[in-house]
Design a protein around this motif. Structure first.
Motif, short mmCIF file in Angstrom:
data_model
loop_
_atom_site.label_atom_id
_atom_site.label_comp_id
_atom_site.label_asym_id
_atom_site.label_seq_id
_atom_site.Cartn_x
_atom_site.Cartn_y
_atom_site.Cartn_z
N LEU A 65 0.83 -1.20 0.00
CA LEU A 65 0.00 0.00 0.00
C LEU A 65 0.87 1.26 0.00
CD1 LEU A 65 -2.85 -1.00 2.48
CD2 LEU A 65 -2.99 -0.79 -0.01
N ARG A 66 1.99 1.19 0.74
CA ARG A 66 2.89 2.34 0.76
C ARG A 66 3.50 2.59 -0.63
NH1 ARG A 66 8.12 3.77 1.18
NH2 ARG A 66 8.79 1.62 0.89
N GLN A 67 3.93 1.51 -1.28
CA GLN A 67 4.51 1.65 -2.62
C GLN A 67 3.45 2.09 -3.63
OE1 GLN A 67 6.53 -1.95 -3.71
NE2 GLN A 67 7.96 -1.87 -2.01
N GLN A 68 2.23 1.58 -3.48
CA GLN A 68 1.15 2.00 -4.39
C GLN A 68 0.88 3.49 -4.26
OE1 GLN A 68 -0.29 0.21 -6.67
NE2 GLN A 68 -1.77 1.78 -7.31
N ALA A 69 0.90 3.98 -3.02
CA ALA A 69 0.67 5.41 -2.81
C ALA A 69 1.78 6.24 -3.44
CB ALA A 69 0.57 5.70 -1.31
N LEU A 70 3.02 5.76 -3.33
CA LEU A 70 4.15 6.48 -3.93
C LEU A 70 4.04 6.48 -5.46
CD1 LEU A 70 7.14 5.23 -1.73
CD2 LEU A 70 6.06 7.49 -1.70
#
Length: 453
Positions: free
Chosen positions: A221-226
């Protein structure tokens, strides 16, 4: 739930199959053990030893072979005559009596004598007895009622059935318990695939796995947000820059065109103004390409889907290029098979025209000294196949690898947005592309599903 039931059933059947195999294997092994311990070999050896003991001139003589068998496989031996006296012995222990009554003989026959396991055989001169090491062999007598023996197959089948039922029940219960815990893991993985936040509190055997899934979900989820933040920034930047460039670029192109036609300027000045206009047109084309590739990448480009004839489009593109060619360094040849004359594509004709223009323009751009460009149309296996080849320098190996397999935004200076847009257009229409070199230059093949009315 259907997938869960299938997994449970496979688990139960596997466990049941293993139990059946184990039961059958145990029965076979047990039967083999009983048959091997029924001592046919021992009886044969004692008979052989007994035959090796012969009476010569009122003396008993034991053959070397029989003596060797006693020494290696047993411990001692003796011969008891009909009156109960020991008339011959070999290695007889001191605690073994030398005289026996009929009741004594009956008590140790096939069992023990002074805790020595003994084996007997009828000799012509009495009873031949062979003894082993004290406390070295366990002997028992097995008695089974005849009615049980007669019904043994039925009882054995019933026992196997009961064991199978109990084993299957236990396997099912353990399987339910196992998969109740596993179901949470499966649900967590499914939520993670849907880009949802996952927090599993499973304990026991799956505690570590649940913990790793929680960490992976958070990181994804963190990478998707980035990624979304980066893509949004890139999209906004390209949109903003293209919007801000359009107005001053149009003014530069307009003024430079007017000045280029002004005869008050010298020939050198007018050439410089022509260069300014041409470079401005390249900048405008680059801006348009950037906007188009962003829209195609994020499916923001509305597709005007209509069926059209591929041959008609190819003829239009070739004629437009031939009309616009200012020199004879480039030669375009169009070949359309009889099958492809009626081949139709259901798609955005404007975008396909853009794709063909980009490919032809790419051949001209990278072959400044000129080349022949061949456009071939055919219909194969339900696809409309468009192949564009040139007799130029061809693609380098690293460029081919990037064009065929990379989905990243192009950064290569040799082959940039033009061919990348071609890939996007063909992909948006469910087609396939192949970039390769042939014996004389480069080749680009496009395979698009044919439209059937």
């Amino acid at each position: 739930m259907k997938r869960m039931s299938k997994i449970i059933m496979r688990y139960v059947l596997s466990a049941g199959g293993i139990i059946i195999i184990l039961l059958i294997t145990n029965i076979i092994v047990f039967a083999l053990c009983l048959s091997s311990n029924n001592s046919p070999t021992t009886s044969h050896r004692i008979s052989e030893i007994s035959k090796g003991l012969k009476k010569e001139d009122n003396n008993f003589v034991l053959s070397n072979k029989a003596s060797s068998i006693i020494t290696k496989e047993f411990q001692w031996a003796m011969l008891i005559n009909d009156t109960g006296k020991v008339v011959w012995s070999k290695n007889l222990p001191k605690d073994i009596p030398l005289s026996y009554t009929s009741s004594d003989i009956a008590s140790f026959t096939r069992w023990y004598l002074k805790e020595y396991p003994v084996y007997t055989w009828k000799h012509k001169d009495g009873l031949f007895v062979v003894g082993g090491i004290k406390n070295s062999t366990w002997k028992s007598q097995l008695e089974i009622p005849e009615n049980i023996v007669r019904n043994s197959i039925k009882w054995l089948s019933l026992g196997l059935l009961m064991n199978f039922i109990v084993a299957m029940l236990l396997a099912f219960l353990f399987g339910i318990r196992f998969f109740l815990s596993l179901r949470k893991i499966i649900e967590g993985v499914e939520d993670m695939a849907k880009k949802k936040q996952v927090f599993l509190g499973t304990k026991g055997a799956f505690e570590e796995l649940a913990h790793n899934i929680n960490i992976t979900s958070k990181e994804l989820l963190r990478q998707q947000a980035l990624i979304e933040k980066r893509d949004t920034a890139r999209n906004n930047w390209i949109t903003g820059v293209s919007h801000d460039i359009r107005t001053p670029l149009s003014m530069i192109m307009g003024y430079s065109s007017d000045l280029e036609d002004n005869e008050n300027f010298s020939e050198d000045d007018r050439k410089k103004l022509s260069i300014i206009r041409l470079q401005s047109e390249k900048i405008k084309q680059l801006v348009n390409d950037l906007n188009l590739t962003i829209k195609l990448e994020y499916e923001m480009q509305p597709l005007n889907i209509k069926p059209f004839y591929a041959a008609e489009l190819a003829r239009k593109v070739v004629v437009d290029h031939l009309n616009n060619l200012s020199n004879n360094r480039y030669n375009l040849e169009l070949s359309i098979s009889s099958e492809a004359q009626s081949c139709m594509i259901n798609g955005d004709m404007r975008l396909f025209e853009r794709a063909l223009n980009n490919i032809i323009g790419n051949s001209m751009k990278h072959n400044k000294d000129g080349c022949n460009i061949y456009i071939e149309l055919d219909q194969k296996e339900g696809n409309c196949v468009i192949e564009i080849k040139d007799t130029g320098s061809g693609f380098k190996d690293d460029i081919l690898q990037t064009l065929n397999f990379s989905t990243e935004f192009p950064t290569n200076k040799s082959h940039g947005l033009g061919l990348y847009i071609v890939k996007q257009i063909i992909t948006a229409h469910g087609g396939k592309f192949y970039f390769e070199n042939w014996e004389q230059g480069s080749s680009i093949k496009l395979c698009i599903p044919s439209y059937k009315e």
